[in-house]
Scaffold this motif. Structure first.
Motif, PDB file in Angstrom:
ATOM      1  N   ASP A   8       0.853  -1.271   0.127  1.00  0.00           N
ATOM      2  CA  ASP A   8       0.111  -0.085   0.000  1.00  0.00           C
ATOM      3  C   ASP A   8       0.963   1.322  -0.016  1.00  0.00           C
ATOM      4  O   ASP A   8       0.599   2.155   0.693  1.00  0.00           O
ATOM      5  CB  ASP A   8      -1.106   0.053   1.131  1.00  0.00           C
ATOM      6  N   ASP A  48      -1.473  -2.192  -4.533  1.00  0.00           N
ATOM      7  CA  ASP A  48      -1.464  -0.682  -4.373  1.00  0.00           C
ATOM      8  C   ASP A  48      -0.390  -0.008  -4.323  1.00  0.00           C
ATOM      9  O   ASP A  48      -0.003   0.970  -3.443  1.00  0.00           O
ATOM     10  CB  ASP A  48      -2.428  -0.427  -3.279  1.00  0.00           C
ATOM     11  N   GLU A 184      -8.985   3.131   3.193  1.00  0.00           N
ATOM     12  CA  GLU A 184      -9.019   2.015   2.306  1.00  0.00           C
ATOM     13  C   GLU A 184     -10.378   2.030   1.537  1.00  0.00           C
ATOM     14  O   GLU A 184     -11.398   2.557   1.905  1.00  0.00           O
ATOM     15  CB  GLU A 184      -9.076   0.807   2.760  1.00  0.00           C
ATOM     16  N   HIS A 212      -4.542  -0.571   5.650  1.00  0.00           N
ATOM     17  CA  HIS A 212      -3.556   0.357   5.988  1.00  0.00           C
ATOM     18  C   HIS A 212      -3.017   0.258   7.362  1.00  0.00           C
ATOM     19  O   HIS A 212      -2.085   0.791   7.734  1.00  0.00           O
ATOM     20  CB  HIS A 212      -3.964   1.700   5.789  1.00  0.00           C
ATOM     21  N   SER A 227       0.179   0.516   5.446  1.00  0.00           N
ATOM     22  CA  SER A 227       1.054   1.303   4.383  1.00  0.00           C
ATOM     23  C   SER A 227       2.120   1.991   5.155  1.00  0.00           C
ATOM     24  O   SER A 227       2.140   2.061   6.503  1.00  0.00           O
ATOM     25  CB  SER A 227       0.238   2.583   4.086  1.00  0.00           C
TER      26      SER A 227
END
Lengths: 374, 374
Positions: A8, A48, A184, A212, A227
């Motif tokens: 991410d 992502d 998200e 995330h 992330s």
């Protein structure tokens, strides 16, 4: 073998209008430093990569430079999959060439059935895919939901298991039991777009992307790395970082990243916020979501606060119109317009509609309904 | 060495709204067949691979498949540059990896100074670039126009000449003396965006892209291959194809391509056009630009003609509003609005403006001028 698990990256993402390029570049440099210090045998990059299917030229330039740095300069293998924010077709550009330097970029469900063996481990790369792609691939119309699709994919992957190896799956979806944050994208509404942890039980480790926050899933054999950067206020309290996975012991260690500019919540009175004794203790370059405890009007409140806190991303009143009181998108769909109007008026005006106002609104709604019907 | 010279594929291009995907795929297959039959040592692909900087997913998929076919399956080296229609940054994705299989994708002016030696030949790849990029690269503010920029680049390339080798330049710009068709984007207005042939004299061959008709330039040591497909009505009479260059003799041979659906002009009466004796001799799948010689009104003329000719791209009247009578974009910029209006009225109404009409127009123009001034 030792792998760094991250996901991410969302290159190109903005935070309430603020450009995150520098924050993402800084997080990348920390990830690179960790990968080199830990002498990892590869990086698991679980989807992502971009924030959108059609990234800008500057996003393309940024991600290309990151991948070239890791794979060509540092010579670290990369095991990447496309996520729901990526265009699988665009990310596939060059993938046939990348393998030569051990940069694996999986973008199609069929790539999951071509595992990569490295040392004691088999790595299966399952990119984000829609259930219909699985239905098509398996020629099975009964595959309608994600859980069915993943179950079919897992069954096929298991036929390819080398019993002498550890088995890592890299994937990008919502695993049941996970909790979501605001940043998200909800893949679908209705709860069918999730995969039970049970489906993934035969893998020694599942390196997940999509959610995330790494706290979203607690499991022995699976985790979200989260992330590297906070992408929403709801991630304010999350610690960001990457996992280092050791396949010999199948244990993982979390390595935190230090944010270049943190995302933080402030819940204070205006008087406190403009008091140097208070704000001198803060990193004023951070992104702030501010909730004021004041009830009186404050002229030019945002402009005055921005003189001290240049990167305010939201400003709300504790007793005013609050995000948490907003009717959720889901509720809105199930309520009639008059009920919604009453809620909205109450939120904004702190008062009920008068009978006269109700009458006007009902007349207007009747008229509007008449106009859209044939 | 033997090279196939092609350019201006413009993947994603449409012809008056018609999708050219199939035509381009068909032309590609012919190019591949020629490359294999002629056992070429490489393909010179001189820019404008895509029709636009932000190609659609299907265009990305189509070009990726073509390049993979030529370079990975057929194992033919590719020497490619980005053109003015391409996004250099997007096309650069993966370029560092592509070299391993002799797919050279040059997208930056600096790439021109890293020539590739293959057999008896040095190949210099000069992608399309703006003069300011050259000014920046050479740290020379006096470089303002394309001719100066190319002269500076050529001077630097000549310092890299291996005297024992032949020297090929691949480039994407307008060479003076060339004639343009409607389907090339005019890079700038004013005539400064062209390069004199003289500047290129020290190369044994200059493989050019940008102009879509190979007849645009007649020179011993330079040519446009032209596009593989007709992209506009003004290319109707052009023969499309590729060049095979032999570096031993420095001679080139043109290899024509057969269009899947040709672009053709018809200049006939309606009666003739709907006469089976006439149209049975034609390939009705072609794209037709039709000019009617009739002067009388014909009800539903386009719909009636499309029953016979499904792919009509333009329909005009010989004695009506004609493309060739349109004031060119260049002229328009140098004429005052009143003169333009008079021309336009004459074209459309076949009559002069009356004095009263002129007065009205002048009053309106005066008023419009007043409104835009502060």
């Amino acid at each position: 073998m030792r792998f760094l698990h991250t996901a991410d990256w969302h290159i190109g993402r903005r935070l309430h209008g603020f450009d995150l390029t520098e924050s993402q570049a800084d997080a990348f440099t920390q990830i690179e430093t960790i990968a080199k210090a830990e002498k990892v045998d590869g990086i698991l990059l679980a989807g992502d990569l971009y924030d959108r299917g059609l990234p800008s030229e500057s996003s393309v330039e940024q991600l290309n430079a990151m991948i070239e740095q890791l794979n060509l300069t540092d010579q670290i293998p990369i095991y990447a999959i496309s996520g729901n924010h990526d265009s699988a077709i665009r990310l596939a550009t060059g993938a046939q060439w990348f393998k030569a330097t051990k940069f694996y970029m999986a973008t199609d469900i069929k790539d999951a059935f071509d595992p990569i063996t490295v040392g004691d481990t088999q790595i299966f790369l399952l990119p984000y895919f829609e259930p219909f792609a699985a239905a098509q691939y398996f020629d099975d119309e009964s595959i309608v939901h994600l859980d069915q699709a993943v179950a079919a994919a897992v069954a096929k992957m298991k036929t390819l298991f080398d019993p002498d190896k550890k088995h890592i799956l890299e994937a990008h979806f919502f695993v049941s039991g996970s909790t979501t944050t605001d940043s998200e994208t909800q893949l679908t509404v209705g709860g069918l777009a999730s995969v039970p942890l049970e489906t993934l039980k035969d893998f020694d480790y599942v390196a997940l992307g999509h959610l995330h926050g790494r706290q979203a899933l607690q499991a022995d054999n699976a985790s979200y790395s989260g992330s590297p950067v906070k992408f929403s206020l709801s991630e304010a309290t999350q610690e960001k970082g990457v996992y280092i996975l050791d396949t010999e012991t199948m244990t993982r260690e979390f390595k935190p990243l230090t944010p270049l500019r943190d995302v933080q919540l402030l819940h204070e009175s205006f008087e406190t916020l403009i008091d140097p004794i208070f704000y001198n203790g803060l990193d004023l370059d951070n992104y702030y979501g501010i909730t004021l405890t004041d009830t009186k009007p404050i002229p030019n409140v945002l402009a005055r606060l921005r003189e001290i806190y240049p990167n305010i991303i939201t400003l709300e009143r504790e007793k005013g119109y609050q995000a948490s009181l907003r009717p959720s998108a889901l509720n809105v769909k199930h309520q009639d317009p008059m009920a919604l109007l009453e809620q909205f008026y109450e939120l904004v005006a702190k008062d009920d509609l008068s009978d006269q106002q109700k009458q006007w609104a009902e007349d207007a709604l009747k008229k509007a309904n008449k106009e859209v019907q044939p």
